[in-house]
Write an enzyme that holds these catalytic residues in place. Structure first.
Site, short mmCIF file in Angstrom:
data_model
loop_
_atom_site.label_atom_id
_atom_site.label_comp_id
_atom_site.label_asym_id
_atom_site.label_seq_id
_atom_site.Cartn_x
_atom_site.Cartn_y
_atom_site.Cartn_z
N ASN A 129 10.87 0.64 -3.50
CA ASN A 129 11.58 0.75 -2.64
C ASN A 129 13.16 0.55 -3.07
O ASN A 129 14.15 1.03 -2.66
CB ASN A 129 11.63 -0.50 -1.57
N HIS A 170 3.20 7.86 1.21
CA HIS A 170 2.06 6.98 1.05
C HIS A 170 0.71 7.42 1.22
O HIS A 170 0.23 8.35 2.08
CB HIS A 170 2.22 6.03 2.58
#
Length: 237
Positions: A128, A214
């Site tokens: 992130n 993901h």
């Protein structure tokens, strides 16, 4: 007349009791709505309450570890637990993954997490940071601080660092330097290293959810395999 008044009092008491129960229920529901992280915290606390003979393996990461978009038993930490159980190994997996977590956020909540004993600490953070363009020196510094804190808490804890890579569209120089953070930290601190957590998963549409980031349930199985390749070495030692 007395009968009517008695009935009225009974009705009034019943009504007030039901009203108070209803209000208390509303209060509880409101409290739940304003504390979205309480279930996550309770889950970690329950996971930590294990027998002394069982060693904790703590997965510390972001949405990849948390199993974003999937049932909790489909995330790779849960698959690792299944593997351990199948081999009759006395280890308890604790999934401390938090969606959206950065290295700074991970560093900030680490003291609370380390209140429980940890035998193996698997560090999966940084993706992130990269996606948000956080300065690389900051990411490296935060990861190093996490490693230092884990060792200060218990020098006997084995640390596994999960290597990460970024999509090439973020910038060639930035992505190249980001990728190098993990092997350099592993070498500097004598850590076990998973070269690339998403090996054989990243960039494959059939193994990733619609966001392309993901893993699907099938992708998580491959991620678990990547983790197990290194984790079994640590356990065997």
């Amino acid at each position: 007349m007395i009968s009517i008044m008695t009935s009225f009092r009974t009705f009034r008491f019943t009504f007030l009791f039901a009203f108070l129960v209803f209000c208390n229920s509303c209060k509880n529901e409101t409290q739940k709505a304003t504390e979205p992280s309480s279930e996550k915290i309770q889950s970690w606390e329950n996971s930590a309450a294990v027998k002394d003979s069982v060693k904790n393996i703590l997965f510390y990461g972001n949405s990849l570890t948390a199993g974003y978009g999937l049932d909790s038993d489909e995330a790779f930490p849960a698959l690792i637990q299944q593997k351990l159980d199948s081999l009759n190994l006395d280890y308890k997996v604790i999934n401390a993954g938090l969606s959206g977590e950065t290295t700074a956020g991970g560093l900030g909540r680490l003291d609370w997490i380390l209140k429980q004993p940890v035998s193996i600490f698997i560090l999966e953070l940084g993706a992130n940071d990269g996606l948000r363009g956080v300065p690389l020196d900051e990411t490296r510094k935060n990861l190093q601080s996490i490693i230092d804190k884990v060792r200060q808490k218990d020098p006997e804890t084995n640390i596994i660092l999960a290597g990460m890579q970024l999509p090439p569209n973020i910038g060639r120089e930035y992505t190249a330097e980001f990728k190098e953070i993990y092997p350099s930290l592993a070498e500097k601190n004598d850590l076990y290293l998973i070269p690339f957590l998403l090996e054989d998963v990243a960039g494959k549409p059939d193994l990733n959810q619609g966001d392309g980031i993901h893993p699907t349930a099938e992708g998580q199985k491959i991620v678990a395999r990547n983790v197990w390749e290194i984790l079994r070495e640590v356990i065997s030692e």
